[in-house]
Motif scaffolding. Sequence first.
Motif, mmCIF file in Angstrom:
data_model
loop_
_atom_site.group_PDB
_atom_site.id
_atom_site.type_symbol
_atom_site.label_atom_id
_atom_site.label_comp_id
_atom_site.label_asym_id
_atom_site.label_seq_id
_atom_site.Cartn_x
_atom_site.Cartn_y
_atom_site.Cartn_z
ATOM 1 N N ILE A 182 8.949 -8.841 -1.939
ATOM 2 C CA ILE A 182 7.919 -9.747 -1.451
ATOM 3 C C ILE A 182 7.112 -9.009 -0.400
ATOM 4 C CG2 ILE A 182 7.465 -11.951 -0.310
ATOM 5 C CD1 ILE A 182 10.051 -12.994 -1.572
ATOM 6 N N TRP A 183 5.853 -8.754 -0.719
ATOM 7 C CA TRP A 183 4.974 -7.940 0.129
ATOM 8 C C TRP A 183 3.771 -8.751 0.598
ATOM 9 C CZ3 TRP A 183 4.181 -2.897 -3.242
ATOM 10 C CH2 TRP A 183 5.381 -2.177 -3.282
ATOM 11 N N GLY A 184 3.130 -8.256 1.643
ATOM 12 C CA GLY A 184 1.856 -8.803 2.068
ATOM 13 C C GLY A 184 0.761 -8.370 1.109
ATOM 14 N N ALA A 185 -0.316 -9.165 1.071
ATOM 15 C CA ALA A 185 -1.410 -8.901 0.127
ATOM 16 C C ALA A 185 -2.073 -7.552 0.359
ATOM 17 C CB ALA A 185 -2.449 -10.016 0.220
ATOM 18 N N ASP A 186 -1.935 -6.997 1.569
ATOM 19 C CA ASP A 186 -2.563 -5.702 1.870
ATOM 20 C C ASP A 186 -1.893 -4.547 1.130
ATOM 21 O OD1 ASP A 186 -0.335 -6.294 3.490
ATOM 22 O OD2 ASP A 186 -0.876 -4.763 4.938
ATOM 23 N N HIS A 187 -0.767 -4.827 0.468
ATOM 24 C CA HIS A 187 -0.075 -3.781 -0.296
ATOM 25 C C HIS A 187 -0.441 -3.807 -1.776
ATOM 26 C CE1 HIS A 187 2.579 -2.261 2.860
ATOM 27 N NE2 HIS A 187 2.730 -3.508 3.263
#
Length: 554
Positions: free
Chosen positions: A335-340
């Motif tokens: 689960i990553w932030g959208a910036d990735h």
Amino acid sequence: MKNYDSKCKTFIKDEIQKLFQDSFAELKKNPKYEKAKPIFNLVHPSREEYGDWSANIAMSIAHQIGVSPEEVWKDLNLVLNKEIVHERIKKIIFVKPGFINFYLSKRWFWRELKNILERQDDYGRIEIGKGKKAQVEFISANPTGPLTLGNARGGFLGDALARVLDFVGYEAQREYYINDAGKQIEALGHSILGDAEAVYAGEYIKGLRQRCLKDGKIKDAYPAGEWAAEIILREMIQKTVERMGIRFDHWFSEKSLHKKGKIKEVIEEFKEKGYVQEKDGALWFLASQFNYGHENNRKDCVLVKKNGEFTYLAGDLAYHKNKFADRGFGEVINIWGADHYGDMARLQAGVEALGYKGKLSIILVQLVRLMEKGKEVRMSKRKGTYVTIDELLDEISLDVARFFFLMYDVDTHMDFDLDLARDTSEKNPVFYVQYAYARICSILRESHLRPSGFGGQARIKNLELLKHPAELGLARELARFPETIENIASDYKVHHLPYYAISLAEKFHQFYKECRVLGDNRDLSYARLMLTRATQIVLKNVLALMGISAPEKM
């Protein structure tokens, strides 16, 4: 047809799908349908008067062979009517432009209520993950500062998803990846020392700087960064995570990959497989050979820089090899932030190169804004550019925070309504659901019948008296719980949990308003009490999967 385990009854959805498959096999005997394929969607209609399930199979077949949906329905209906199990399905009708709608029988709802009352807390458990190891890696924020609202969104999502995976039989592990090596640690060190290359600012940096200067032993940036990262992790991040009600099974240090030479091992493996190429003094991974992401974004990427430093991707590949090869996870969810977003395709390509194609899922979480009176709020006393999780939890309860963050599909940007979150009335969705649960507990207390008294065949009786539309509407919603869980375990759309909880609470409030539970008719009252108890079982399970309390009094 699925066959999960001996305790879990077959889903009615599966029965309808099999009914269509068997009926289509009969239909294929007609030369007209020789080239057709049974491609269709089976969904819940938007309105209850349209039935319990709806399939577009008549429309699909008609489009394939060039006839009208009505003609397909006429032929299909002859076969379906031979196969209808009248105990489960009351009627099947055709609705233009080409839908076939199924109406379930009262008997099926009575049977499912009996199933809930017998299985109790195990209702909804479908062993689709039995014998499988899954890992959910989430938050994993750099140990360079406090956790923020964006971390909260991914954090509560990851925890709830792991709960669902546990519920359906997986051995699910929660993991936090600590980025305690690399440029961000050096940047943190410069910030602690307060020199010209400082990046991070805020009161916490000032406090760490004072402690560092007082110690007087650390003079260089990288050691200062390592020292500060350990303190931030221990005194800030881990305490916030505990406050969020999250328990990680493993805190994995990136530094350990460097110390054990694991990154070099992956580089050598890629060399042996022919997946790297030296170019412009650097070592490149030939990611463009793999089919991930948009065609324009399939680009080769650097693993080892000209100066010999490893890139983030190199470390990530070593980390994921550890997940799959060393620890044996069959499924991994990041689960990553959208910036990735830009990192997804290259990591998926790398995982395939390692031999684990299809075993990694990546969920991107969009941005969060804190809103009050229609305007964005910046509550931070540190830098003024972000809001920490601790600051939010000083304002609202953990139950409210969890429910609100889980309510939004992570694919959409989120405006966190602080005014609504502070509201303690039923306008606040989490309290609306909890009030329903508390009311259920009050009814059962007043009835002088203990919940344990509803278990077992001997006490489950009179369910056939439940015929009122509000009773059947509540039973219908209860029966959708296992299907909701199955869908979340498959597509990871955890926001369906709070929406299911709200819908179930609505159905219960409607039932409570229209049907007197404790009335003069003893047999009917008992049947309604069992329906109330079934609602208590399912609602408590839903709240538990979200990590939210189920108060018996409010």
